[in-house]
Write a protein that holds these residues in place. Structure first.
Motif, PDB file in Angstrom:
ATOM      1  N   LEU A  94      55.210  25.667  38.817  1.00  0.00           N
ATOM      2  CA  LEU A  94      55.365  24.732  39.932  1.00  0.00           C
ATOM      3  C   LEU A  94      55.178  23.276  39.500  1.00  0.00           C
ATOM      4  CD1 LEU A  94      53.275  26.832  42.485  1.00  0.00           C
ATOM      5  CD2 LEU A  94      55.741  26.397  42.629  1.00  0.00           C
ATOM      6  N   GLY A  95      54.824  23.093  38.248  1.00  0.00           N
ATOM      7  CA  GLY A  95      54.573  21.730  37.759  1.00  0.00           C
ATOM      8  C   GLY A  95      53.232  21.174  38.202  1.00  0.00           C
ATOM      9  N   LEU A 143      51.828  12.176  38.429  1.00  0.00           N
ATOM     10  CA  LEU A 143      51.214  13.474  38.745  1.00  0.00           C
ATOM     11  C   LEU A 143      51.692  14.032  40.078  1.00  0.00           C
ATOM     12  CD1 LEU A 143      47.372  13.414  37.948  1.00  0.00           C
ATOM     13  CD2 LEU A 143      49.112  14.861  36.900  1.00  0.00           C
ATOM     14  N   TYR A 144      51.879  13.162  41.076  1.00  0.00           N
ATOM     15  CA  TYR A 144      52.049  13.667  42.443  1.00  0.00           C
ATOM     16  C   TYR A 144      53.451  13.486  43.029  1.00  0.00           C
ATOM     17  CZ  TYR A 144      47.113  14.530  42.265  1.00  0.00           C
ATOM     18  OH  TYR A 144      45.891  15.036  41.900  1.00  0.00           O
ATOM     19  N   TRP A 145      54.191  12.504  42.542  1.00  0.00           N
ATOM     20  CA  TRP A 145      55.584  12.338  43.000  1.00  0.00           C
ATOM     21  C   TRP A 145      56.483  12.181  41.775  1.00  0.00           C
ATOM     22  CZ3 TRP A 145      51.696  10.382  46.229  1.00  0.00           C
ATOM     23  CH2 TRP A 145      51.771  10.767  47.577  1.00  0.00           C
ATOM     24  N   PRO A 146      56.456  13.142  40.848  1.00  0.00           N
ATOM     25  CA  PRO A 146      57.188  12.954  39.592  1.00  0.00           C
ATOM     26  C   PRO A 146      58.696  12.805  39.818  1.00  0.00           C
ATOM     27  CG  PRO A 146      56.428  15.238  39.811  1.00  0.00           C
ATOM     28  CD  PRO A 146      55.781  14.438  40.917  1.00  0.00           C
ATOM     29  N   GLU A 147      59.196  13.362  40.924  1.00  0.00           N
ATOM     30  CA  GLU A 147      60.640  13.276  41.166  1.00  0.00           C
ATOM     31  C   GLU A 147      61.074  11.847  41.485  1.00  0.00           C
ATOM     32  OE1 GLU A 147      58.401  14.539  43.132  1.00  0.00           O
ATOM     33  OE2 GLU A 147      58.825  14.117  45.237  1.00  0.00           O
TER      34      GLU A 147
END
Ligand SMILES: O=C(O)/C=C(\CC(=O)C(=O)O)C(=O)O
Length: 297
Positions: free
Chosen positions: A150-151, A290-294
């Protein structure tokens, strides 16, 4: 300290000051919690503290007052392994919050998928005996192997006195690791004291250990304006600038005897991260990865 007629504790200021420091646009408060509201999201029967409600609306009002844009809501021990309150906070944020869950290590893969859908990006392992009844390292390792797809990362909370015994466990984790509150060093020892030196050795042991440079209120024996914390932590931010995070820790669980002023906490930021470049890394670039890599190209 404020306790209501039902014995529920308030550990946060009702009217925190407006900080002098203006965070850069897009700043992320990467460590905060929600409590309840209890009528909708009851606390765990195993909870070690019973707080008053501190729901998402209060959190987002504070976010706006302090000049932040996004939150990382970390499941607090008082909600056990039921992440409904944290998911509710994320759902109410209009995409401006993501979270870290606490799970039963036997959780099914399909339930991990549902947490991901709800905005969870990591799981937390809490080793503080005053907060949790047990912390089974073997089970934690097992579930860590199931979140890589899940990354996700793991967030680990422990105190400096068990750092040595934590090392093999931390070395074995198969995903990135975030350490809460720097593993709670004695900041009075200064930047090259035994605790900070041991913690740096941990950071040097693998490149994907991140650190929350949080909680002057918990860690500073001196108290405001937290000079001892600043002296110990600023070199850490400078030397590990691509893996440091910052958060308010609102609503400051268990701090009812020494409730911090959130504005005062924000004003510590430019003292531990003295340049605009460091501030952007600490508050935006690092937590975004870490939290919004996209969103990070
Ligand atoms: O808010 C924190 O990070 C620290 C906590 C509370 C906590 O972690 C929890 O309840 O899960 C503490 O030291 O009491």
């Amino acid at each position: 300290m404020s306790t209501d007629e039902k014995g529920r504790i308030r550990s946060w200021m009702l009217t925190p000051s407006k900080p002098a420091f203006v965070p850069p646009r897009g700043a992320i408060d990467a460590h905060c919690h929600v409590f309840g509201p209890m009528a909708e999201f009851p606390f765990s029967p195993k909870a070690k503290y019973l707080p008053q409600d501190a729901g998402p609306e209060m959190l987002f009002a504070l976010r706006d007052q302090l000049g932040f844009s996004r939150n990382i809501i970390v499941q607090a021990s008082c909600h056990g392994t039921d992440n409904a309150a944290t998911l509710n906070g994320i759902a109410k944020s209009n995409g401006k919050a993501r979270g870290v869950a606490v799970v039963d290590p036997d959780i099914a893969d399909v339930d991990l998928d549902a947490l991901h859908e709800g905005g969870i990006r990591g799981i937390r392992f809490n080793f503080l005996k005053r907060l949790v009844d047990n912390a089974p390292k073997d089970k934690f390792l097992e579930v860590s192997h199931r979140i890589g797809r899940l990354g996700w990362h793991v967030v680990v909370y422990f105190e400096a006195d068990i750092l040595e015994e934590m090392r093999p466990f931390l070395a074995a984790l198969p995903v990135p690791v975030v350490i809460d509150h720097m593993g709670r060093p004695d900041v009075a020892q200064g930047p090259v004291g035994a605790d900070m030196t041991a913690f740096r050795a941990l950071l040097d042991s693998r490149p994907d250990i991140w650190v929350k440079t949080t909680c002057p209120d918990r860690l500073s024996p001196q108290g405001e304006p937290y000079d001892d914390f600043v002296a110990a932590v600023r070199p850490l931010v400078e030397d590990y600038q691509d893996r440091v995070l910052w958060g308010t820790d609102w609503p400051h669980p268990n701090m009812e005897q020494r409730i911090p002023d959130d504005g005062g906490l924000v004003d510590v930021i430019p003292r531990i991260a003295p340049t605009p470049d460091l501030q952007c890394k600490l508050l935006i670039d690092n937590p975004m990865r870490l939290y919004w890599p996209e969103e990070v190209l």
